[in-house]
Design an enzyme around this catalytic site. Structure first.
Site, short mmCIF file in Angstrom:
data_model
loop_
_atom_site.label_atom_id
_atom_site.label_comp_id
_atom_site.label_asym_id
_atom_site.label_seq_id
_atom_site.Cartn_x
_atom_site.Cartn_y
_atom_site.Cartn_z
N GLU A 44 0.84 -1.19 0.00
CA GLU A 44 0.00 0.00 0.00
C GLU A 44 0.88 1.25 0.00
O GLU A 44 1.85 1.35 0.75
CB GLU A 44 -0.90 -0.03 1.23
CG GLU A 44 -1.92 1.08 1.33
CD GLU A 44 -2.81 0.91 2.55
OE1 GLU A 44 -3.82 1.63 2.65
OE2 GLU A 44 -2.51 0.06 3.42
N LYS A 113 -9.26 3.15 -2.35
CA LYS A 113 -9.58 2.41 -1.13
C LYS A 113 -10.94 2.85 -0.60
O LYS A 113 -11.24 4.04 -0.52
CB LYS A 113 -8.49 2.65 -0.08
CG LYS A 113 -8.55 1.75 1.13
CD LYS A 113 -7.31 1.97 2.02
CE LYS A 113 -7.31 1.08 3.24
NZ LYS A 113 -6.10 1.30 4.07
N SER A 356 22.26 -0.20 33.26
CA SER A 356 22.22 -0.24 34.72
C SER A 356 22.46 -1.63 35.29
O SER A 356 22.71 -1.78 36.48
CB SER A 356 20.87 0.27 35.22
OG SER A 356 19.84 -0.67 34.89
#
Length: 725
Positions: A44, A113, A356
């Site tokens: 698309e 569409k 960390s």
């Protein structure tokens, strides 16, 4: 037999990069023709890229799309093959999302569409109009430059199909398949045998089977060949389009492309027998009856034959076992591919991650390590584009290129442990061990001096020095001291990302990676402008529970064994001093567990529950272990802190989208960020309901748990990670 060779593809398009997109489109057509295909389907809006967003409102975008299409048609790209090309088209005063059917240097038909995606991450109605005319095809006048170049003035425009001598072909664009009355049902009754679905569908954990079931269902009871094409990659935003182009015949998948890949172009083909479609339809009495009184759909006739007759030299595609990735694999491969696209398209030289030693930052580190493994693997498989990008990013010279993922990581990945007096030796060592396993360039930095300098400045200005809660300070002092540490780490991370390449005589800059998860964002359990503030975040839409599953998987499957110890450690921010009788823990700080947070998140977003309806549903879900009054307190506590911290979502680092209850404020979860956090009306209603129950509890007779009991759709599904797909 009527043998038909069809091709569909995954394309890694980039919004507004017409040269990149055209290169991929041409390559896909070349590969399709080389395989002998006579039909080629692309994604698309493949010419412009799906994610252009408000660029679609610019006339330039539509004009450039026509210029690119003209270039295709003036060459020999469409000779002997029907190509469906996705692009925006303006007809009259309206802009449409269209599939343009081309063959033999001519435009055969333009199909707009009809059902636009307009929820969640999608805003198609902002840029396009849905085509609502289901009658006769209309005449569309081509732009003058295109018309003159092609010697073609008009083309049929609208809802319809293409009738060839030996078969009929039609489009069904993305969202239309999932609409209440999908076009393929009506088109099948009109004799259409080949359905072409061009899509721009993003990845979400556990979503793929929903999509594939829709394709199989479309042809299982009515027959047909269903082709699906999708974008694959990061086209410039938070979404990763996860490919998985496929071809389905009479409900069976006969070809499936990859879901996650570093390739720019992937073409899959199938040789199918259209007589199998006709045979199935002829055997279904109800299909025959409905076809006899169908509503006729308009068509365009093309006097051309697409199929070939029986030929033993042409093999037929057989049903394939569908390839599904586990959620852990999806977390590894999806964000890794997204990071690679982002890295190579920004021009950056690598990533920097504050590591960390905890679960979240370690998950991000493992994903970067996975990305490095994928790059080396793709180069070994002969992908020249990946090799070119990797050589540039890794600053390889003299023809060298990555052959080892750890060596590549050393060139493009910095990790930094920014410890303080509140950090434990255990997390420090876990961070170092993981960095070594991945191959990252690791730094160990103590930020106490910077924090002390800021506190001294504050004391000079105010005459007061804050203390931690364990040392007798107030909650305000305690929070302020934690925020200073967190924000110093953010400042240091960006400084190191910009200057470390210079220190090591490398070109470019490094992107800072964030590592806050979706649950922390929902609760607001993060400091504004701390290490959650970064350039991008690959786990910002992934739940803590899924990340822990991923860590266990990655320890074995990615070869980073230290992740097992990291996953087993209790989550802690390590921003407060550790004492013999006190150790800071995330779930204690938050006042709720990560499992509870996921339930709150799904009810709030997926099932659209406000405070009152959430309370009612949780009375069923938790009714055997909590009283209504206790459920009420939990719901009020969550909404209080959710609303107090909602403002943090406005500056949340752009994150890979993976979870359907993400609180991301930019486009997915659109809500205010200034609340009355007391929720006076709603909380009063909850209190009234609790008082009216007079101590009643939900009626699970003789059971200790509500598991498996009749609690309703919302309560039952609020604990399901697949809810909301």
């Amino acid at each position: 037999m009527r043998l038909l060779k069809v091709a569909t593809c995954n394309l890694n398009q980039w919004a507004m990069d017409f040269e990149c997109n055209m290169k991929n489109i041409k390559a896909s057509i070349v590969q399709a023709k080389a395989a002998g295909a006579v039909i080629r389907l692309g994604p698309e809006l493949e010419v412009t890229g799906y994610g252009c967003e408000d660029h679609f409102l610019e006339l330039d975008t539509v004009t450039h799309a026509w210029e690119c299409l003209k270039e295709l048609l003036l060459g020999d790209w469409t000779n002997g093959i029907l190509c469906s090309i996705g692009m925006p088209v303006i007809k009259g005063a309206e802009r449409y999302n269209c599939q343009v059917f081309c063959m033999n240097k001519r435009i055969i038909m333009i199909r707009p569409k009809m059902c636009l995606a307009n929820d969640g991450n999608y805003r198609e109605l902002r840029w396009f109009t849905a085509w609502k005319q289901r009658g006769e095809l209309e005449e569309f006048h081509l732009p003058i430059e295109v018309s003159e170049a092609l010697s073609q003035e008009t083309v049929p425009f609208g809802y319809g199909y293409i009738q060839f001598i030996d078969t009929a072909v039609a489009a069904e664009v993305c969202e239309e398949l999932f609409s209440p009355v999908p076009p393929h049902a009506e088109l099948a009754l009109n004799g259409v045998e080949v359905f072409m679905n061009a899509s721009g569908s993003h990845h979400q954990l556990r979503k793929l089977d929903i999509r594939l079931n829709a394709f199989m269902g479309a042809t299982h009871a009515r027959g047909g060949v269903y082709m699906y094409s999708n974008q694959q990659g990061c086209d410039g935003g938070r979404l990763y389009y996860d490919g998985c182009a496929c071809i389905v015949v009479n409900g069976d998948v006969v070809a499936q492309g990859s879901q996650f890949s570093l390739k720019d172009v992937e073409v899959i083909t199938s040789q199918v027998d259209l007589d199998a479609v006709a045979s199935l339809r002829g055997s279904i009495s109800s299909f025959q009856e409905q076809a006899s009184c169908k509503v006729k759909v308009s068509s365009v006739y093309v006097p051309c034959k697409l199929t070939q007759s029986f030929n033993l030299k042409m093999t037929l595609s057989s049903p394939k076992k569908i390839m599904y990735h586990s959620p852990q694999e999806e977390i590894a491969f999806g964000p890794a591919c997204w990071l690679w696209d982002y890295l190579r398209r920004t021009g950056a030289s690598g990533f920097l991650l504050p590591l960390s030693g905890g679960a979240d930052s370690s998950s991000v580190a493992a994903i970067v390590g996975c990305m490095c493994q994928l790059v080396v693997k793709e180069i070994a498989n002969g992908d020249e584009q990946v090799k070119t990008d990797a050589r540039r990013i890794g600053n390889y010279v003299n023809g060298e290129f990555p052959t080892d993922s750890k060596e590549f990581a050393k060139r493009i990945f910095y990790t930094v442990f920014m410890g303080s007096e509140n950090s434990s030796e255990a997390t420090k060592m876990r961070a170092k061990k993981l960095a070594d396993e991945i191959g990252a360039w690791h730094l160990d930095v103590c930020i106490d001096g910077v924090v002390s300098a800021v506190l001294t400045l504050f004391q000079t200005v105010t005459g007061m020095r804050p203390r931690y809660k364990v040392d007798g300070g107030s909650n305000v002092e305690n929070l302020g001291l934690q925020n200073i540490q967190a924000r110093m780490r953010m400042v240091l991370a960006f400084m190191l990302a910009s200057l470390l390449p210079w220190v090591h005589s490398k070109p470019g800059f490094y992107l800072v990676l964030g590592s806050s998860n979706v649950d922390e964002g929902l609760r607001g359990y993060l400091t504004k402008y701390d290490c959650s503030s970064a350039d991008i975040n690959p786990i910002g839409s992934i739940s803590k529970q899924d990340l822990r599953l991923f860590l266990r998987w990655a320890a074995t499957n990615l070869g980073y064994q230290s992740l097992a110890d990291i996953e087993a450690a209790p989550p802690t921010a390590e921003l407060e001093p550790i004492r013999s009788d006190y150790s800071q823990l995330d779930e204690v700080d938050m006042g709720m567990t990560y499992e509870e947070l996921s339930v709150y998140g799904r009810m709030r977003k997926i099932f659209r529950c406000g405070p009152v309806s959430m309370f009612k549903n949780l009375c069923y879900k938790w009714g055997t272990k909590l009283s209504p009054a206790e459920v009420a307190e939990k719901v009020k506590y969550f909404f209080k802190y959710y609303s107090i911290n909602r403002h943090k979502m406005t500056v949340l680092t752009p994150s890979y989208h993976a979870e359907s209850y993400s609180p991301e404020d930019n486009r997915f979860d659109l809500r205010q960020f200034l609340y009355n956090s007391k929720w006076p009306y709603q909380f009063k209603k909850i209190d009234e309901i609790v008082d009216g129950l007079n101590g009643d509890s939900v009626a699970f007779q003789g059971e200790e748990s509500s598991s498996g009991k009749e609690v309703g759709v919302v309560a039952a599904n609020s604990g399901d990670p697949s809810a909301g797909l």
